[in-house]
Design a protein around this motif. Sequence first.
Motif, PDB file in Angstrom:
ATOM      1  N   LEU A 115      54.817  49.458  59.069  1.00 27.96           N
ATOM      2  CA  LEU A 115      55.837  49.017  60.066  1.00 27.96           C
ATOM      3  C   LEU A 115      56.203  49.915  61.197  1.00 27.96           C
ATOM      4  O   LEU A 115      57.098  49.624  61.910  1.00 27.96           O
ATOM      5  CB  LEU A 115      56.864  48.864  59.289  1.00 27.96           C
ATOM      6  N   GLY A 116      55.390  51.007  61.241  1.00 28.47           N
ATOM      7  CA  GLY A 116      55.586  52.049  62.535  1.00 28.47           C
ATOM      8  C   GLY A 116      56.518  53.235  62.012  1.00 28.47           C
ATOM      9  O   GLY A 116      56.496  54.029  63.090  1.00 28.47           O
ATOM     10  N   LYS A 117      56.935  53.338  61.005  1.00 28.55           N
ATOM     11  CA  LYS A 117      57.771  54.458  60.542  1.00 28.55           C
ATOM     12  C   LYS A 117      56.806  55.737  60.466  1.00 28.55           C
ATOM     13  O   LYS A 117      55.777  55.633  59.505  1.00 28.55           O
ATOM     14  CB  LYS A 117      58.548  54.190  59.353  1.00 28.55           C
ATOM     15  N   ARG A 118      57.204  56.755  60.843  1.00 29.89           N
ATOM     16  CA  ARG A 118      56.423  57.976  60.672  1.00 29.89           C
ATOM     17  C   ARG A 118      57.415  59.268  60.025  1.00 29.89           C
ATOM     18  O   ARG A 118      56.921  60.157  59.806  1.00 29.89           O
ATOM     19  CB  ARG A 118      56.020  58.586  62.194  1.00 29.89           C
ATOM     20  N   THR A 119      58.350  58.663  59.328  1.00 24.34           N
ATOM     21  CA  THR A 119      59.080  59.417  58.460  1.00 24.34           C
ATOM     22  C   THR A 119      59.485  58.699  57.364  1.00 24.34           C
ATOM     23  O   THR A 119      60.051  57.508  57.285  1.00 24.34           O
ATOM     24  CB  THR A 119      60.559  59.942  59.123  1.00 24.34           C
ATOM     25  N   VAL A 120      59.154  59.502  56.084  1.00 21.14           N
ATOM     26  CA  VAL A 120      59.630  58.846  54.950  1.00 21.14           C
ATOM     27  C   VAL A 120      60.618  59.845  54.199  1.00 21.14           C
ATOM     28  O   VAL A 120      60.002  60.976  53.848  1.00 21.14           O
ATOM     29  CB  VAL A 120      58.338  58.364  54.013  1.00 21.14           C
ATOM     30  N   CYS A 121      61.756  59.434  54.014  1.00 21.52           N
ATOM     31  CA  CYS A 121      62.784  60.498  53.126  1.00 21.52           C
ATOM     32  C   CYS A 121      62.790  61.681  53.729  1.00 21.52           C
ATOM     33  O   CYS A 121      62.885  62.735  52.917  1.00 21.52           O
ATOM     34  CB  CYS A 121      62.406  60.531  51.772  1.00 21.52           C
ATOM     35  N   GLY A 122      62.992  61.674  55.161  1.00 24.73           N
ATOM     36  CA  GLY A 122      63.029  62.714  55.917  1.00 24.73           C
ATOM     37  C   GLY A 122      61.693  63.636  55.993  1.00 24.73           C
ATOM     38  O   GLY A 122      61.799  64.723  56.802  1.00 24.73           O
ATOM     39  N   VAL A 123      60.678  63.123  55.521  1.00 22.46           N
ATOM     40  CA  VAL A 123      59.564  63.907  55.702  1.00 22.46           C
ATOM     41  C   VAL A 123      58.471  63.373  56.598  1.00 22.46           C
ATOM     42  O   VAL A 123      58.153  62.020  56.710  1.00 22.46           O
ATOM     43  CB  VAL A 123      58.707  63.872  54.358  1.00 22.46           C
ATOM     44  N   ALA A 124      58.068  64.001  57.809  1.00 17.43           N
ATOM     45  CA  ALA A 124      57.302  63.375  58.911  1.00 17.43           C
ATOM     46  C   ALA A 124      56.092  63.331  58.453  1.00 17.43           C
ATOM     47  O   ALA A 124      55.288  64.056  57.825  1.00 17.43           O
ATOM     48  CB  ALA A 124      57.442  64.351  60.019  1.00 17.43           C
ATOM     49  N   LEU A 125      55.313  62.231  58.904  1.00 14.32           N
ATOM     50  CA  LEU A 125      53.827  61.863  58.667  1.00 14.32           C
ATOM     51  C   LEU A 125      53.306  61.983  59.857  1.00 14.32           C
ATOM     52  O   LEU A 125      53.828  61.381  60.981  1.00 14.32           O
ATOM     53  CB  LEU A 125      53.733  60.637  58.004  1.00 14.32           C
ATOM     54  N   PRO A 126      51.979  62.257  60.030  1.00 12.90           N
ATOM     55  CA  PRO A 126      51.131  62.252  61.278  1.00 12.90           C
ATOM     56  C   PRO A 126      50.712  61.002  61.681  1.00 12.90           C
ATOM     57  O   PRO A 126      50.577  59.786  60.594  1.00 12.90           O
ATOM     58  CB  PRO A 126      49.890  63.174  61.228  1.00 12.90           C
ATOM     59  N   ASP A 127      50.409  60.576  63.192  1.00 14.10           N
ATOM     60  CA  ASP A 127      50.033  59.316  63.375  1.00 14.10           C
ATOM     61  C   ASP A 127      48.408  59.521  62.906  1.00 14.10           C
ATOM     62  O   ASP A 127      47.606  60.369  62.438  1.00 14.10           O
ATOM     63  CB  ASP A 127      49.911  59.474  64.812  1.00 14.10           C
ATOM     64  N   GLY A 128      47.715  58.310  62.961  1.00 13.45           N
ATOM     65  CA  GLY A 128      46.407  58.149  62.690  1.00 13.45           C
ATOM     66  C   GLY A 128      45.877  57.891  61.214  1.00 13.45           C
ATOM     67  O   GLY A 128      44.712  58.185  61.004  1.00 13.45           O
ATOM     68  N   LEU A 129      46.940  57.965  60.142  1.00 10.18           N
ATOM     69  CA  LEU A 129      46.581  57.737  58.963  1.00 10.18           C
ATOM     70  C   LEU A 129      46.113  56.134  58.693  1.00 10.18           C
ATOM     71  O   LEU A 129      46.759  55.210  59.242  1.00 10.18           O
ATOM     72  CB  LEU A 129      47.675  58.203  58.054  1.00 10.18           C
TER      73      LEU A 129
END
Length: 314
Positions: A115-129
């Motif tokens: 859905l385009g979210k790059r933060t889950v529960c305050g934890v940042a995730l990198p692009d490109g996964l």
Amino acid sequence: MNAIKQTNFSLPNQTSFYKGKVRDVYTINNQYLAMVVTDRISAFDVVLPEPIPYKGQVLNQIAANFLKATQDIVPNWVIAVPDPNVTIGRICEPFKVEMVIRGYLAGHAAREYKLGKRTVCGVALPDGLHENDKLPQPIITPTTKAAVGHDEDISREDILSKGIVSETDYLQLEAYTRALYQRGTEMAAAQGLILVDTKYEFGKVDGKVYLIDEIHTPDSSRYFYKDGYEERQQKGEAQKQLSKEFVRQWLIENGFQGKDGQTVPVMTPEKVNSISERYIELYEQIIGQKFVKPADGDVLQRVEQNMVAALAKL
């Protein structure tokens, strides 16, 4: 097939009874819990209409195995497992969060990422996964423990700022969660599996933290088969997995995600049997032993007799 859909026992010194989505929990002397893991199955926080034969035994015996295998990391609530479907243990005051830990981008986290979210529960995730990719390092994505309805994602910062868990306790829960996930990952790898993500619940008695509920079961965890994982990722293919996700996917494909107005698709005997076989498959894969079905007979009578005998020894 003599599946356990519900129980209604009157046990010696019983002080209360609670019916959860999957478990029937009897409180004894306000001191112990006698938990029957039924064959009910839930998805999207909805209990499905048909029980799944042997599912309760699978969950209870996998949990018992892993609780025993991790008691050097953190003490747990279990006192006895007197029946394939029963665990008896001490009452703990549960923390109001579930500690979810993810080593891979799968399930709920993957859906959020898409859905385009790059933060889950305050934890940042990198692009490109891509879905099912291994994360740079395991991340903890807690959820609130809702008494009714859906559990909700929550950040570490919100847990602490709202006083849901004290900072001292929360740091301890994080440390236990990472250590348990590491042990679970190692045990899964020994059986040719990848422990993708899982959740842990903790409680407290007399100021001491205990691991409670089930761990590393198909209801609380997601497993991929290690063999062929890299090849499937490179080709963009779905991973071969052992978890309850296959039930969720079947429901989604048939127009059900637990939302208002949606109807659970018909669970034919063939579908029920196929789900049962998948649970047994996971047991044999993760434990590395043949699943043993109990002798034929009145399953509720067996469960009650074994519980009463075990409670008499407390």
